[in-house]
Structure formats: structure tokens, C-alpha cells
Scaffold this motif. Structure first.
Motif, PDB file in Angstrom:
ATOM      1  N   ARG A  29       0.983  -1.272   0.024  1.00 58.39           N
ATOM      2  CA  ARG A  29      -0.061  -0.167   0.110  1.00 58.39           C
ATOM      3  C   ARG A  29       0.948   1.148  -0.065  1.00 58.39           C
ATOM      4  O   ARG A  29       0.598   2.226  -0.642  1.00 58.39           O
ATOM      5  N   LEU A  30       2.018   1.240   0.727  1.00 54.94           N
ATOM      6  CA  LEU A  30       2.928   2.427   0.864  1.00 54.94           C
ATOM      7  C   LEU A  30       3.677   2.504  -0.782  1.00 54.94           C
ATOM      8  O   LEU A  30       3.792   3.651  -1.050  1.00 54.94           O
ATOM      9  N   ALA A  31       4.059   1.491  -1.386  1.00 49.83           N
ATOM     10  CA  ALA A  31       4.423   1.515  -2.615  1.00 49.83           C
ATOM     11  C   ALA A  31       3.593   2.284  -3.700  1.00 49.83           C
ATOM     12  O   ALA A  31       3.795   3.033  -4.287  1.00 49.83           O
ATOM     13  N   VAL A  32       2.316   1.867  -3.479  1.00 47.71           N
ATOM     14  CA  VAL A  32       1.225   2.377  -4.434  1.00 47.71           C
ATOM     15  C   VAL A  32       1.000   3.788  -4.006  1.00 47.71           C
ATOM     16  O   VAL A  32       1.061   4.594  -5.045  1.00 47.71           O
ATOM     17  N   LEU A  33       1.228   4.242  -2.923  1.00 46.69           N
ATOM     18  CA  LEU A  33       0.918   5.623  -2.584  1.00 46.69           C
ATOM     19  C   LEU A  33       2.007   6.364  -2.946  1.00 46.69           C
ATOM     20  O   LEU A  33       1.719   7.314  -3.612  1.00 46.69           O
ATOM     21  N   ASN A  34       3.258   5.907  -2.782  1.00 51.60           N
ATOM     22  CA  ASN A  34       4.532   6.642  -3.247  1.00 51.60           C
ATOM     23  C   ASN A  34       4.515   6.730  -4.683  1.00 51.60           C
ATOM     24  O   ASN A  34       4.808   7.881  -5.175  1.00 51.60           O
ATOM     25  N   ARG A  39       4.031  10.645  -9.067  1.00 51.14           N
ATOM     26  CA  ARG A  39       3.347  10.897 -10.374  1.00 51.14           C
ATOM     27  C   ARG A  39       2.656  12.194 -10.373  1.00 51.14           C
ATOM     28  O   ARG A  39       2.792  13.166 -11.106  1.00 51.14           O
ATOM     29  N   SER A  40       1.956  12.329  -9.169  1.00 53.45           N
ATOM     30  CA  SER A  40       1.365  13.678  -8.906  1.00 53.45           C
ATOM     31  C   SER A  40       2.321  14.902  -9.053  1.00 53.45           C
ATOM     32  O   SER A  40       2.143  15.957  -9.404  1.00 53.45           O
ATOM     33  N   ALA A  41       3.339  14.572  -8.139  1.00 51.08           N
ATOM     34  CA  ALA A  41       4.415  15.668  -7.905  1.00 51.08           C
ATOM     35  C   ALA A  41       5.179  16.000  -9.234  1.00 51.08           C
ATOM     36  O   ALA A  41       5.282  17.281  -9.678  1.00 51.08           O
ATOM     37  N   PHE A  42       5.402  14.899 -10.157  1.00 46.91           N
ATOM     38  CA  PHE A  42       5.892  15.214 -11.377  1.00 46.91           C
ATOM     39  C   PHE A  42       5.140  16.011 -12.451  1.00 46.91           C
ATOM     40  O   PHE A  42       5.548  17.028 -13.112  1.00 46.91           O
ATOM     41  N   GLU A  43       3.683  15.442 -12.257  1.00 49.38           N
ATOM     42  CA  GLU A  43       2.787  16.313 -13.113  1.00 49.38           C
ATOM     43  C   GLU A  43       2.558  17.800 -12.572  1.00 49.38           C
ATOM     44  O   GLU A  43       2.474  18.786 -13.412  1.00 49.38           O
ATOM     45  N   ALA A  44       2.534  17.808 -11.211  1.00 49.54           N
ATOM     46  CA  ALA A  44       2.775  19.367 -10.695  1.00 49.54           C
ATOM     47  C   ALA A  44       3.820  20.226 -11.105  1.00 49.54           C
ATOM     48  O   ALA A  44       3.769  21.255 -11.772  1.00 49.54           O
ATOM     49  N   TYR A  45       4.964  19.453 -11.170  1.00 52.63           N
ATOM     50  CA  TYR A  45       6.084  20.044 -11.541  1.00 52.63           C
ATOM     51  C   TYR A  45       5.996  20.642 -13.006  1.00 52.63           C
ATOM     52  O   TYR A  45       6.742  21.848 -13.242  1.00 52.63           O
ATOM     53  N   SER A  80       0.733  12.646   4.007  1.00 51.57           N
ATOM     54  CA  SER A  80       0.951  12.111   5.454  1.00 51.57           C
ATOM     55  C   SER A  80      -0.203  11.573   6.097  1.00 51.57           C
ATOM     56  O   SER A  80       0.024  10.607   6.782  1.00 51.57           O
ATOM     57  N   ARG A  81      -1.268  11.906   6.000  1.00 53.49           N
ATOM     58  CA  ARG A  81      -2.487  11.377   6.437  1.00 53.49           C
ATOM     59  C   ARG A  81      -2.619   9.598   5.996  1.00 53.49           C
ATOM     60  O   ARG A  81      -2.913   9.085   6.568  1.00 53.49           O
ATOM     61  N   ASN A  82      -2.476   9.504   4.624  1.00 48.77           N
ATOM     62  CA  ASN A  82      -2.353   8.276   4.006  1.00 48.77           C
ATOM     63  C   ASN A  82      -1.594   7.449   4.809  1.00 48.77           C
ATOM     64  O   ASN A  82      -1.591   6.431   4.919  1.00 48.77           O
ATOM     65  N   VAL A  83      -0.180   7.932   4.903  1.00 47.81           N
ATOM     66  CA  VAL A  83       0.883   6.904   5.468  1.00 47.81           C
ATOM     67  C   VAL A  83       0.322   6.674   6.849  1.00 47.81           C
ATOM     68  O   VAL A  83       0.625   5.528   7.272  1.00 47.81           O
ATOM     69  N   ILE A  84      -0.049   7.661   7.553  1.00 51.43           N
ATOM     70  CA  ILE A  84      -0.359   7.468   8.904  1.00 51.43           C
ATOM     71  C   ILE A  84      -1.588   6.276   8.984  1.00 51.43           C
ATOM     72  O   ILE A  84      -1.603   5.450   9.798  1.00 51.43           O
ATOM     73  N   ALA A  85      -2.476   6.522   8.144  1.00 50.61           N
ATOM     74  CA  ALA A  85      -3.762   5.740   7.961  1.00 50.61           C
ATOM     75  C   ALA A  85      -3.128   4.145   7.766  1.00 50.61           C
ATOM     76  O   ALA A  85      -3.447   3.121   8.340  1.00 50.61           O
ATOM     77  N   ILE A  86      -2.356   4.169   6.791  1.00 52.48           N
ATOM     78  CA  ILE A  86      -1.878   2.728   6.322  1.00 52.48           C
ATOM     79  C   ILE A  86      -1.050   2.170   7.590  1.00 52.48           C
ATOM     80  O   ILE A  86      -1.329   0.856   8.212  1.00 52.48           O
ATOM     81  N   ALA A  87      -0.071   2.971   8.331  1.00 50.13           N
ATOM     82  CA  ALA A  87       0.540   2.424   9.434  1.00 50.13           C
ATOM     83  C   ALA A  87      -0.454   1.985  10.566  1.00 50.13           C
ATOM     84  O   ALA A  87      -0.146   1.222  11.376  1.00 50.13           O
ATOM     85  N   THR A  88      -1.618   2.920  10.844  1.00 54.04           N
ATOM     86  CA  THR A  88      -2.289   2.497  12.059  1.00 54.04           C
ATOM     87  C   THR A  88      -3.207   1.378  11.564  1.00 54.04           C
ATOM     88  O   THR A  88      -3.401   0.525  12.682  1.00 54.04           O
ATOM     89  N   ASP A  89      -3.335   1.201  10.354  1.00 53.78           N
ATOM     90  CA  ASP A  89      -4.334  -0.012   9.957  1.00 53.78           C
ATOM     91  C   ASP A  89      -3.460  -1.371  10.145  1.00 53.78           C
ATOM     92  O   ASP A  89      -3.994  -2.485  10.731  1.00 53.78           O
ATOM     93  N   ALA A  90      -2.151  -1.264   9.850  1.00 51.64           N
ATOM     94  CA  ALA A  90      -1.188  -2.604   9.989  1.00 51.64           C
ATOM     95  C   ALA A  90      -1.098  -2.663  11.544  1.00 51.64           C
ATOM     96  O   ALA A  90      -1.279  -3.909  12.045  1.00 51.64           O
ATOM     97  N   LYS A  91      -0.896  -1.609  12.463  1.00 49.42           N
ATOM     98  CA  LYS A  91      -0.682  -1.705  13.900  1.00 49.42           C
ATOM     99  C   LYS A  91      -1.963  -2.095  14.569  1.00 49.42           C
ATOM    100  O   LYS A  91      -1.771  -3.152  15.385  1.00 49.42           O
ATOM    101  N   GLU A  92      -3.266  -1.901  14.231  1.00 48.56           N
ATOM    102  CA  GLU A  92      -4.291  -2.275  14.761  1.00 48.56           C
ATOM    103  C   GLU A  92      -4.689  -3.850  14.367  1.00 48.56           C
ATOM    104  O   GLU A  92      -5.001  -4.468  15.162  1.00 48.56           O
ATOM    105  N   LYS A  93      -4.437  -4.349  13.081  1.00 47.03           N
ATOM    106  CA  LYS A  93      -4.435  -5.571  12.693  1.00 47.03           C
ATOM    107  C   LYS A  93      -3.720  -6.474  13.514  1.00 47.03           C
ATOM    108  O   LYS A  93      -3.856  -7.625  13.938  1.00 47.03           O
ATOM    109  N   ILE A  94      -2.460  -6.093  13.504  1.00 47.49           N
ATOM    110  CA  ILE A  94      -1.403  -6.748  14.461  1.00 47.49           C
ATOM    111  C   ILE A  94      -1.536  -6.787  15.928  1.00 47.49           C
ATOM    112  O   ILE A  94      -1.435  -8.048  16.486  1.00 47.49           O
TER     113      ILE A  94
END
Length: 184
Positions: A29-34, A39-45, A80-94
Motif C-alpha cells: 500500500r505504501l508503494a502504491v501511495l508513493n 506521479r502527482s508531484a511530477f505532473e505538478a512540476y 502524510s495522512r495516508n501514510v499514517i492511515a496505512i501504518a495505523t491499519d497495520a498496527k491495529e491488525k497486528i
């Protein structure tokens, strides 16, 4: 209740497998987000570079700066919110799986100890009581640690959210001021 060593081994293996799968899911999920963020940063650039090439005067540059700053900050905060959501989801599952695994293992060990203590020789009541007390204390300590860990995670998440919101407010308020100073 008859517990075999193979059951403990299988339980441990299944837990390790669950942990690995959860970690790989989070990494994926982090790889897809990154990739999406890149892509978004490049397009904005590219878009911002084209807009910059079209600037004719200082006022246009100030307006362009205002138009670029806010979306960039918002995208960073959303990332940042998406990264936190992914980490929180994994933490809660574990955390849930750890809770289940510890409770199951504790029940099995308690059953084995009870069975062993039931066949203890006469006169060993004090030792039996001490072992039972130690097991109860260990279980209580584990429960206490789980509660403290959950509270610490909640406080950390709330702090990150508050810091993020404060950063958004500060940067959106500072961007027009900085642009005005550059124009002067």
C-alpha cells in the motif's frame, strides 16, 4: 485438555505468517501511495514549470506562488495522512492478532499448568498457589502493557493530527504574507 508441542509450533508459525502478510500488505500500500505521489508531484512540476515560463511580471509571479503553495501543502498533508492511515491499519491488525494469540497461548499454558498442578504431590499447596499467583500476575501485567500501548498509540496519533492541522494553518496563513513581502 491435551496440548501438543506441535500445536504451539503451528500457532507460532501461523502468527508469524499473519505478521509477514500484514507487513507486506502495508508495504504494498505504501508503494502504491508513493508511486501515485511521485506521479502527482511530477505532473505538478511540469504544470508549474509551464506556468512559470509564462510569467510576464512580478505580480504574476506572486500570484503563481500563491497558487502553487497551497495545493503543494495540501498534497503533502494528504500524503502524510495516508501514510499514517496505512501504518495505523497495520498496527491495529497486528495488535488484535497479538491479543488473540496471547490469550490463546495463555489459556493453553494455564491449562497445562493446571493439569500439572492437579497431579502435584500432597503438601505442595503453597507451591501450587505461588505458581497460580505468578501466572495471574503475568497475565495482569500483559493486559496492563496492552492498555498502556494502546493509550500511547492514541496519544501519538492525536499529536500527529494536531501537528498536521497546525502546520496547515500556519503555512496557509504564512504563504500570502511571504508572497506579499517578495512583491514589495
Amino acid at each position: 485438555m491435551s496440548i501438543k508441542p506441535e500445536e504451539f509450533a503451528k500457532s507460532g508459525f501461523n502468527f508469524a505468517l499473519f505478521f509477514a502478510n500484514t507487513a507486506f500488505d502495508g508495504i504494498e500500500r505504501l508503494a502504491v501511495l508513493n508511486l501515485a505521489a511521485t506521479r502527482s508531484a511530477f505532473e505538478a512540476y511540469v504544470s508549474n514549470l509551464n506556468a512559470l515560463l509564462g510569467v510576464k511580471d512580478v505580480q504574476s509571479l506572486v500570484e503563481l506562488h500563491k497558487g502553487i503553495a497551497a495545493p503543494s501543502i495540501e498534497k503533502s498533508v494528504e500524503y502524510s495522512r495516508n501514510v499514517i492511515a496505512i501504518a495505523t491499519d497495520a498496527k491495529e491488525k497486528i495488535a488484535k492478532e497479538v491479543e488473540v494469540h496471547v490469550a490463546d497461548t495463555s489459556a493453553k499454558v494455564s491449562g497445562l499448568v493446571e493439569k500439572a498442578l492437579a497431579s502435584a504431590p500432597a503438601g505442595s499447596e503453597v507451591a501450587v498457589a505461588a505458581v497460580k499467583s505468578a501466572i495471574k500476575s503475568a497475565n495482569d501485567a500483559i493486559d496492563g502493557l496492552n492498555k498502556v500501548a494502546k493509550q500511547a498509540a492514541e496519544v501519538a496519533e492525536a499529536s500527529v493530527s494536531a501537528a498536521t492541522e497546525a502546520t496547515i494553518k500556519a503555512t496557509t496563513a504564512a504563504a500570502p504574507k511571504a508572497a506579499a513581502k517578495k512583491a514589495a
